[in-house]
Enzyme design. Structure first.
Site, PDB file in Angstrom:
ATOM      1  CD  GLU A 117      46.412  26.948  33.559  1.00 37.65           C
ATOM      2  OE1 GLU A 117      46.586  25.724  33.456  1.00 37.65           O
ATOM      3  OE2 GLU A 117      47.281  27.792  33.246  1.00 37.65           O
ATOM      4  CG  HIS A 140      45.428  29.335  38.900  1.00 35.50           C
ATOM      5  ND1 HIS A 140      46.673  29.179  39.462  1.00 35.50           N
ATOM      6  CD2 HIS A 140      45.627  30.043  37.757  1.00 35.50           C
ATOM      7  CE1 HIS A 140      47.574  29.759  38.682  1.00 35.50           C
ATOM      8  NE2 HIS A 140      46.972  30.308  37.643  1.00 35.50           N
ATOM      9  CG  HIS A 142      48.538  34.875  38.645  1.00 37.50           C
ATOM     10  ND1 HIS A 142      48.280  35.475  37.432  1.00 37.50           N
ATOM     11  CD2 HIS A 142      48.414  33.539  38.434  1.00 37.50           C
ATOM     12  CE1 HIS A 142      48.029  34.544  36.516  1.00 37.50           C
ATOM     13  NE2 HIS A 142      48.083  33.362  37.095  1.00 37.50           N
ATOM     14  CD  GLU A 170      44.141  31.845  63.036  1.00 39.20           C
ATOM     15  OE1 GLU A 170      44.032  31.740  64.276  1.00 39.20           O
ATOM     16  OE2 GLU A 170      43.373  31.288  62.250  1.00 39.20           O
ATOM     17  CG  HIS A 211      51.748  30.461  36.841  1.00 39.56           C
ATOM     18  ND1 HIS A 211      51.588  30.029  35.559  1.00 39.56           N
ATOM     19  CD2 HIS A 211      50.538  30.971  37.194  1.00 39.56           C
ATOM     20  CE1 HIS A 211      50.363  30.262  35.130  1.00 39.56           C
ATOM     21  NE2 HIS A 211      49.698  30.842  36.124  1.00 39.56           N
TER      22      HIS A 211
HETATM   23  O1  2HA Z   1      43.749  32.225  33.169  1.00 42.17           O
HETATM   24  O2  2HA Z   1      45.996  32.290  35.167  1.00 42.17           O
HETATM   25  O3  2HA Z   1      47.334  30.162  34.396  1.00 42.17           O
HETATM   26  C1  2HA Z   1      45.022  32.732  33.096  1.00 42.17           C
HETATM   27  C2  2HA Z   1      45.911  31.990  34.011  1.00 42.17           C
HETATM   28  C3  2HA Z   1      46.644  30.855  33.442  1.00 42.17           C
HETATM   29 ZN    ZN Z   2      47.760  31.529  36.166  1.00 38.89          ZN
END
Ligand code: 2HA
Ligand code: ZN
Length: 271
Positions: A117, A140, A142, A170, A211
């Site tokens: 990414e 980033h 999940h 908050e 995602h």
């Molecule tokens: O690195 O999260 O979006 C793995 C991920 C790809």
């Molecule tokens: Zn990811």
């Protein structure tokens, strides 16, 4: 004499942050990635910035970032393991040739490279720096509840933002700029990078439907805290969405928060 890089505060903080994100369940397997903008002075204490190990092509252009240094997570690497293999799982790179190439100064010792990414990270840095010159982090991950929410809630940005704001007082204080949302797109591409960066112009949080989430901040703590707050709100949403809602935080109350905390809601998001 160069100091031991494993003692560098930026490296220690990166490892601690990854461990903490893993502990929160946001970064299973090789999920998630982080990039931290470093300045030449802080790196120079730990590594010779005139010497690089190899050059890695990036596959995109980012002229605004030429000459900038980043500590970044490696592709395929597990947040769970970074504490044991920092020199393998992290790298310090300097962007050159208008961002088309990166000099590797330290790390990726198994011959690896930066996160898949990387385009989304670098393009987002470029955009956030235009809005806030002190932005240093793109993160980033999940997060479970936010991810779950993208299956059952409208992806309309105003609706999504207002729901999160209403879940916990908050939220409005921490992200009055709201949350932007991208539909499912193929990850690891320049296209999702361009789309994410464009969304970063108006918000520090960008949801990737089905995602995960991107967050931006002036430091690792700030980006983490932003994600943590949004994720908490999503958790509350999932606990109550199927129940009769008897109370909420009203727009009048949010206007009171604006005055009290000297913040301004995203234009047009409050009545
Ligand atoms: O690195 O999260 O979006 C793995 C991920 C790809
Ligand atoms: Zn990811």
């Amino acid at each position: 004499m160069l100091k031991e890089i494993l003692n560098a505060p930026f490296l220690i903080e990166m490892i601690r942050t990854e461990m903490n994100m893993y502990a929160h369940g946001w970064d299973e397997r090789n999920g998630g990635n982080i990039s931290l903008l470093l300045n030449e002075e802080e790196i120079s204490e730990y590594c010779n910035v005139d010497k690089f190990l190899r050059v890695i092509p990036t596959g995109f252009k980012a002229p605004e970032l030429e000459g900038k240094y980043f500590l970044v997570t490696g592709t395929g690497k597990y947040f769970k393991n970074v504490q044991y293999f920092p020199e393998r799982d992290l790298g310090i790179v300097k962007l050159i040739d208008e961002g088309e190439n990166a000099e590797l100064l330290w790390g990726f010792s198994d011959g690896g490279t930066f996160t898949s990414e990387f385009p989304a990270h670098m393009m987002s840095h470029a955009e956030r720096l235009k809005v806030n010159p002190s932005n240093r982090v793109i993160m980033h991950c999940h997060p479970t509840n936010l991810l779950a929410m993208t299956y059952v809630h409208s992806l309309d940005e105003k609706k999504f933002t207002r729901t999160l704001w209403q879940m916990c007082t908050e939220c409005f204080i921490v992200f009055p700029d709201g949350v932007n949302v991208l539909p499912w797109l193929l990850c690891g591409t320049n296209e999702i990078g361009i789309a994410t960066a464009e969304k970063m112009r108006t918000s520090r949080l960008v949801v990737w439907a089905q995602h995960g989430l991107y967050g931006a901040g002036a430091d690792l703590d700030e980006a983490f805290g932003l994600i943590e707050t949004a994720e908490k709100a999503a958790e509350i949403y999932l606990k109550i969405a199927h129940l009769p809602i008897l109370n909420t935080i009203t727009d009048e109350q949010m206007h009171l928060l604006e005055k009290r905390f000297n913040i301004k809601a995203r234009e047009g998001y409050l009545n």
